[in-house]
Design an enzyme around this catalytic site. Structure first.
Site, mmCIF file in Angstrom:
data_model
loop_
_atom_site.group_PDB
_atom_site.id
_atom_site.type_symbol
_atom_site.label_atom_id
_atom_site.label_comp_id
_atom_site.label_asym_id
_atom_site.label_seq_id
_atom_site.Cartn_x
_atom_site.Cartn_y
_atom_site.Cartn_z
ATOM 1 N N LYS A 202 9.474 3.058 -0.660
ATOM 2 C CA LYS A 202 9.489 3.467 0.922
ATOM 3 C C LYS A 202 10.539 4.474 0.965
ATOM 4 O O LYS A 202 11.027 5.193 1.635
ATOM 5 C CB LYS A 202 9.447 2.356 1.832
ATOM 6 C CG LYS A 202 8.074 1.691 1.872
ATOM 7 C CD LYS A 202 7.289 1.533 3.281
ATOM 8 C CE LYS A 202 5.998 1.305 3.460
ATOM 9 N NZ LYS A 202 5.407 0.126 3.154
ATOM 10 N N LYS B 297 -5.720 4.046 -2.167
ATOM 11 C CA LYS B 297 -6.287 3.043 -1.718
ATOM 12 C C LYS B 297 -6.278 3.117 -0.197
ATOM 13 O O LYS B 297 -5.388 3.862 0.404
ATOM 14 C CB LYS B 297 -5.807 1.514 -1.814
ATOM 15 C CG LYS B 297 -4.478 1.184 -1.042
ATOM 16 C CD LYS B 297 -4.148 -0.222 -1.296
ATOM 17 C CE LYS B 297 -3.276 -0.834 -0.323
ATOM 18 N NZ LYS B 297 -3.831 -0.968 1.075
ATOM 19 N N LYS C 200 -4.122 0.350 6.108
ATOM 20 C CA LYS C 200 -4.204 0.659 7.753
ATOM 21 C C LYS C 200 -3.147 1.410 8.212
ATOM 22 O O LYS C 200 -3.062 1.942 9.228
ATOM 23 C CB LYS C 200 -4.342 -1.089 8.406
ATOM 24 C CG LYS C 200 -2.922 -1.812 7.781
ATOM 25 C CD LYS C 200 -2.953 -3.029 8.684
ATOM 26 C CE LYS C 200 -2.736 -4.197 8.036
ATOM 27 N NZ LYS C 200 -1.274 -4.195 7.310
HETATM 28 P P1 ATP Z 1 -0.145 -1.476 4.953
HETATM 29 O O1 ATP Z 1 -0.520 0.003 4.996
HETATM 30 O O2 ATP Z 1 0.521 -1.792 6.307
HETATM 31 O O3 ATP Z 1 0.588 -1.717 3.889
HETATM 32 P P2 ATP Z 1 -2.811 -2.496 4.034
HETATM 33 O O4 ATP Z 1 -4.005 -1.738 4.665
HETATM 34 O O5 ATP Z 1 -2.083 -2.245 2.671
HETATM 35 O O6 ATP Z 1 -1.769 -1.921 5.208
HETATM 36 P P3 ATP Z 1 -1.679 -5.305 3.985
HETATM 37 O O7 ATP Z 1 -1.220 -5.861 5.249
HETATM 38 O O8 ATP Z 1 -0.745 -4.704 2.821
HETATM 39 O O9 ATP Z 1 -2.652 -4.129 4.339
HETATM 40 O O10 ATP Z 1 -2.891 -6.213 3.116
HETATM 41 C C1 ATP Z 1 -3.406 -7.396 3.984
HETATM 42 C C2 ATP Z 1 -4.470 -7.642 3.066
HETATM 43 O O11 ATP Z 1 -5.566 -6.544 2.799
HETATM 44 C C3 ATP Z 1 -3.962 -7.955 1.759
HETATM 45 O O12 ATP Z 1 -4.680 -9.227 1.250
HETATM 46 C C4 ATP Z 1 -4.480 -6.707 0.650
HETATM 47 O O13 ATP Z 1 -4.545 -7.251 -0.644
HETATM 48 C C5 ATP Z 1 -5.705 -6.359 1.277
HETATM 49 N N1 ATP Z 1 -6.174 -4.865 1.338
HETATM 50 C C6 ATP Z 1 -5.361 -4.156 1.749
HETATM 51 N N2 ATP Z 1 -5.720 -2.984 1.473
HETATM 52 C C7 ATP Z 1 -6.893 -3.228 0.921
HETATM 53 C C8 ATP Z 1 -8.035 -2.241 0.414
HETATM 54 N N3 ATP Z 1 -7.931 -0.918 0.222
HETATM 55 N N4 ATP Z 1 -9.204 -2.830 -0.380
HETATM 56 C C9 ATP Z 1 -9.224 -4.299 -0.651
HETATM 57 N N5 ATP Z 1 -8.125 -4.996 -0.062
HETATM 58 C C10 ATP Z 1 -7.315 -4.549 0.702
HETATM 59 MG MG MG Z 2 -0.318 -2.663 1.867
#
Ligand code: ATP
Ligand code: MG
Length: 345
Positions: free
Chosen positions: A122, A212, A215
């Site tokens: 970051k 990946k 969100k």
């Molecule tokens: P951010 O961009 O805010 O990091 P994120 O989508 O990566 O959001 P996290 O809050 O980091 O989400 O993770 C929440 C949960 O979702 C964790 O258990 C993470 O392993 C799972 N997760 C995140 N992205 C994926 C994905 N693309 N596929 C499967 N599991 C996911």
């Molecule tokens: Mg994440």
């Protein structure tokens, strides 16, 4: 002071945006399944890490709404609210998280935190003046989230492995210095063995299947959100990036887009990947295939959103009240041990 109660499984999902299909299948569903099926063997703690929500900039006028959206999503995904073996709480309602973080801050090296991959990434991306001290030391807050409840099992995605290892390090460091203060959570490998197949799951971004689905993705073009219009989501599937090989195969190296769609089709229909593969393997019409995936995603979201509409905020409030009281009791007991150890009590 080792606890003799059930082993604790703990997870938090950051409330910084609507959750994605990836969060649902990779993060939420595994813990909800545990809550539904394993709560007599394990204590299940699911929390909204609201203090983590603004380690990166957010629209603060939206945070309350986000927190409640997440709580509703948990329930719509099947989290049972009428089960004492399940605690559902908001992190900021348990002040011990902030208090233990300060104590642990003072036993953590700045070098240790600087080496965290997420921090480095970051910082490289947005520059160190825009990276907050909160983001710098959030692994310590995360360690507190885990250690306060004597948690043994914490499902972690790849992105969180390093932070879990840090949690183990700081717990051991404190235990060595002050005697048995904390339960050390299991190592990443054992976590993966415990949680099984879901741990490796990585749904990819539809527009760029080499990264990946996230969100917090800026454009959101390749991301399916749980609350988005099912028709709109189906459109994103139809526009998903694929390849020009004109043959459907599960091969994440050479056909990441198609492989991702196979994954999504399996998850949203409840079929196994093998079933989907044997149905579509070698077929050449990406259009038909995408149509099938789009239909499945549309149906999945429509069904999920119908469940979401049924969720009662009152039932959530009642659950939060009892869980947050219980969480405070447990967390305060751990905090007190730490406070005594360092001489504050
Ligand atoms: P951010 O961009 O805010 O990091 P994120 O989508 O990566 O959001 P996290 O809050 O980091 O989400 O993770 C929440 C949960 O979702 C964790 O258990 C993470 O392993 C799972 N997760 C995140 N992205 C994926 C994905 N693309 N596929 C499967 N599991 C996911
Ligand atoms: Mg994440």
């Amino acid at each position: 002071m080792k606890d003799m109660s059930k082993p604790v499984i703990l997870t938090g999902l950051r409330a910084n945006n609507d959750l994605t299909l990836g969060n649902y299948f990779g993060g939420l569903l595994p813990i909800v399944d545990m809550a539904k099926n394993k709560s007599d063997e394990y204590q299940i703690n699911l929390f909204v890490p609201d203090l983590h929500s603004f380690t990166t900039p957010i629209d603060h006028s939206d945070l309350q709404k986000q927190i409640w959206n997440n709580l509703r999503l948990f329930v719509a995904a099947g989290l049972p609210l009428d089960n004492d073996g399940v605690h559902l709480y908001r992190q900021s309602y348990v002040s011990a998280h902030s208090e233990l973080t300060w104590v642990l801050d003072c036993f953590t090296g700045t070098g240790e935190m600087s080496r965290m991959t997420e921090f480095k990434d970051k910082t490289a991306k947005i520059g160190d003046d825009r990276v907050s001290v909160g983001l710098f030391n959030y692994p310590i807050l995360m360690a507190s989230d885990i250690l306060l409840y004597n948690a043994t099992y914490v499902p972690v995605g790849d992105d969180q492995s390093q932070h879990l290892e840090f949690t183990r390090d700081i717990a051991e460091r404190m235990n060595n210095k002050f005697g048995e203060l904390f339960t050390v959570p299991k190592a990443v490998k054992e976590q993966h063995a415990f949680f099984g197949k879901d741990q490796g799951l990585r749904i990819k971004d539809l527009a760029d299947p080499t990264k990946k689905m996230s969100k917090s993705d800026e454009s959101g073009k390749g991301v399916i959100f749980l609350s988005e219009d099912p028709e709109f989501a189906a459109g994103k599937i139809m526009r998903a990036a694929t390849d020009d090989l004109a043959s459907i195969n599960y091969d994440s190296q050479n056909q990441p887009g198609i492989s991702n769609l196979i994954e999504i089709l399996a998850l949203t229909t409840g079929k196994t990947k093998e079933e989907i593969i044997s149905e579509w393997q070698g077929k050449s019409s990406y259009g038909d295939f995408k149509q099938a995936v789009a239909d499945a995603v549309r149906a999945f979201l429509t069904d999920f959103q119908a469940k979401l509409a049924q969720v009662s905020d009152e039932a959530i409030s009642t659950k939060l009240e009892t869980s947050e009281a219980a969480a405070n009791d447990i967390a305060d007991a751990t905090l007190l041990r730490a406070q005594k150890a360092v001489g504050l009590r």
